[in-house]
Design a protein around this motif. Structure first.
Motif, short mmCIF file in Angstrom:
data_model
loop_
_atom_site.label_atom_id
_atom_site.label_comp_id
_atom_site.label_asym_id
_atom_site.label_seq_id
_atom_site.Cartn_x
_atom_site.Cartn_y
_atom_site.Cartn_z
N TYR A 1 37.83 48.81 33.94
CA TYR A 1 38.05 50.08 33.26
C TYR A 1 38.58 51.12 34.24
O TYR A 1 39.47 51.90 33.91
CB TYR A 1 36.75 50.57 32.63
N GLU A 2 38.06 51.12 35.45
CA GLU A 2 38.47 52.11 36.44
C GLU A 2 39.88 51.85 36.98
O GLU A 2 40.60 52.78 37.30
CB GLU A 2 37.48 52.12 37.61
N ASN A 3 40.27 50.59 37.08
CA ASN A 3 41.52 50.25 37.78
C ASN A 3 42.62 49.63 36.93
O ASN A 3 43.78 49.72 37.29
CB ASN A 3 41.20 49.30 38.94
N VAL A 4 42.28 48.99 35.81
CA VAL A 4 43.29 48.28 35.02
C VAL A 4 43.65 49.09 33.77
O VAL A 4 42.81 49.28 32.89
CB VAL A 4 42.80 46.88 34.61
N TYR A 7 42.73 47.61 30.23
CA TYR A 7 41.32 47.58 29.84
C TYR A 7 40.77 48.98 29.58
O TYR A 7 39.89 49.17 28.74
CB TYR A 7 40.49 46.84 30.90
N ARG A 8 41.30 49.97 30.29
CA ARG A 8 40.90 51.35 29.99
C ARG A 8 41.33 51.70 28.56
O ARG A 8 40.55 52.28 27.78
CB ARG A 8 41.51 52.32 30.98
N LYS A 46 48.52 45.33 33.35
CA LYS A 46 47.38 44.42 33.49
C LYS A 46 46.97 44.18 34.95
O LYS A 46 46.13 43.33 35.22
CB LYS A 46 47.69 43.08 32.82
N THR A 47 47.56 44.92 35.86
CA THR A 47 47.21 44.78 37.27
C THR A 47 46.35 45.96 37.72
O THR A 47 46.66 47.11 37.42
CB THR A 47 48.46 44.71 38.15
N ALA A 48 45.28 45.65 38.44
CA ALA A 48 44.41 46.71 38.96
C ALA A 48 45.19 47.58 39.94
O ALA A 48 45.98 47.08 40.75
CB ALA A 48 43.20 46.10 39.64
N ARG A 49 44.97 48.88 39.87
CA ARG A 49 45.70 49.82 40.72
C ARG A 49 45.36 49.65 42.20
O ARG A 49 46.11 50.07 43.06
CB ARG A 49 45.37 51.26 40.29
N ASN A 50 44.20 49.04 42.49
CA ASN A 50 43.80 48.88 43.89
C ASN A 50 44.26 47.53 44.47
O ASN A 50 43.78 47.10 45.51
CB ASN A 50 42.28 49.03 44.03
N ILE A 51 45.20 46.88 43.78
CA ILE A 51 45.75 45.60 44.25
C ILE A 51 47.25 45.74 44.51
O ILE A 51 47.99 46.26 43.68
CB ILE A 51 45.53 44.48 43.21
#
Length: 211
Positions: A1-4, A7-8, A46-51
């Motif tokens: 939720y925080e990064n993708v 999903y948010r 669909k990619t986490a922002r921290n990746i």
């Protein structure tokens, strides 16, 4: 939720917050996401922002359930999955100095030479499953592998030829199959031909070895 982002958006669409998930039973509130929905999303969604995808390995699923999908793994992810993959063979008798033979689709062959190959460790020979069974058997006899891995259908054809000819000369200490259903008849033929019990592996590109 925080990064993708996806999903948010998914949680927000039903006004669900991460803190609402207090136990396993609460997971039923999250809408199910299938592979078709994931394919329609952009990589950014669909990619986490921290990746950082530029620092990830990019792989493809086999496409057995439809269209192949892209997969991204961090180097740390890949190391863990590789160790799990290797462990499943080691606990079944494989040693680092055993020679391995893979009878599979040549598109999936590992061809990169690694430092430990020069020390005689984890040596392998690749055999195309599209070759005639007699040619596959000849390569196996020349290679004399300790470990043979392949599709059940491929190893079944090899086993039938070995049994029909009455000539073997192959005595691996470990045989494993994957990617297809290993039925009772196929298991019996392969075990009879090679004289060892088969280790059948269930895996998926997303998680490597599962069972």
């Amino acid at each position: 939720y925080e990064n993708v982002p996806y999903y948010r958006r998914l949680f927000d669409s039903i006004r669900l917050r991460p803190e609402d998930i207090k136990g396993v039973a609460d997971l039923r509130h999250i809408p199910v996401t299938d592979k078709a929905a994931m394919r329609e999303l952009s990589v950014e969604e669909k990619t986490a922002r921290n990746i950082d995808l530029n620092k990830c390995f990019k792989l493809f699923t086999s496409g057995s359930t439809g269209m192949p999908a892209h997969l991204y793994f961090t180097h740390e992810d890949f190391k863990v999955l590789d160790m799990v993959y290797l462990r499943s063979f080691l606990v079944n008798g494989l040693k680092f100095n055993d020679k391995r033979a893979f009878v599979m689709d040549p598109h999936g062959f590992e061809t990169k030479s690694r430092w430990y190959h020069h020390l005689g460790l984890a040596r392998y020979v690749n055999i195309s499953c599209f070759l005639e069974p007699d040619d596959q058997i000849n390569i196996l006899r020349e290679a004399r592998p300790d470990f043979i891995h392949g599709y059940p259908s491929s190893l079944k054809l090899i086993a039938e030829h070995i049994i029909e000819s009455g000539e073997n000369g192959l005595r691996p200490k470990l045989v494993s199959t994957a990617a297809e259903l290993l039925d009772r008849k196929g298991r019996g033929l392969i075990e009879n031909a090679f004289g060892v019990k088969i280790y059948d592996r269930y895996a998926a590109s997303e998680a490597r070895n599962i069972a």
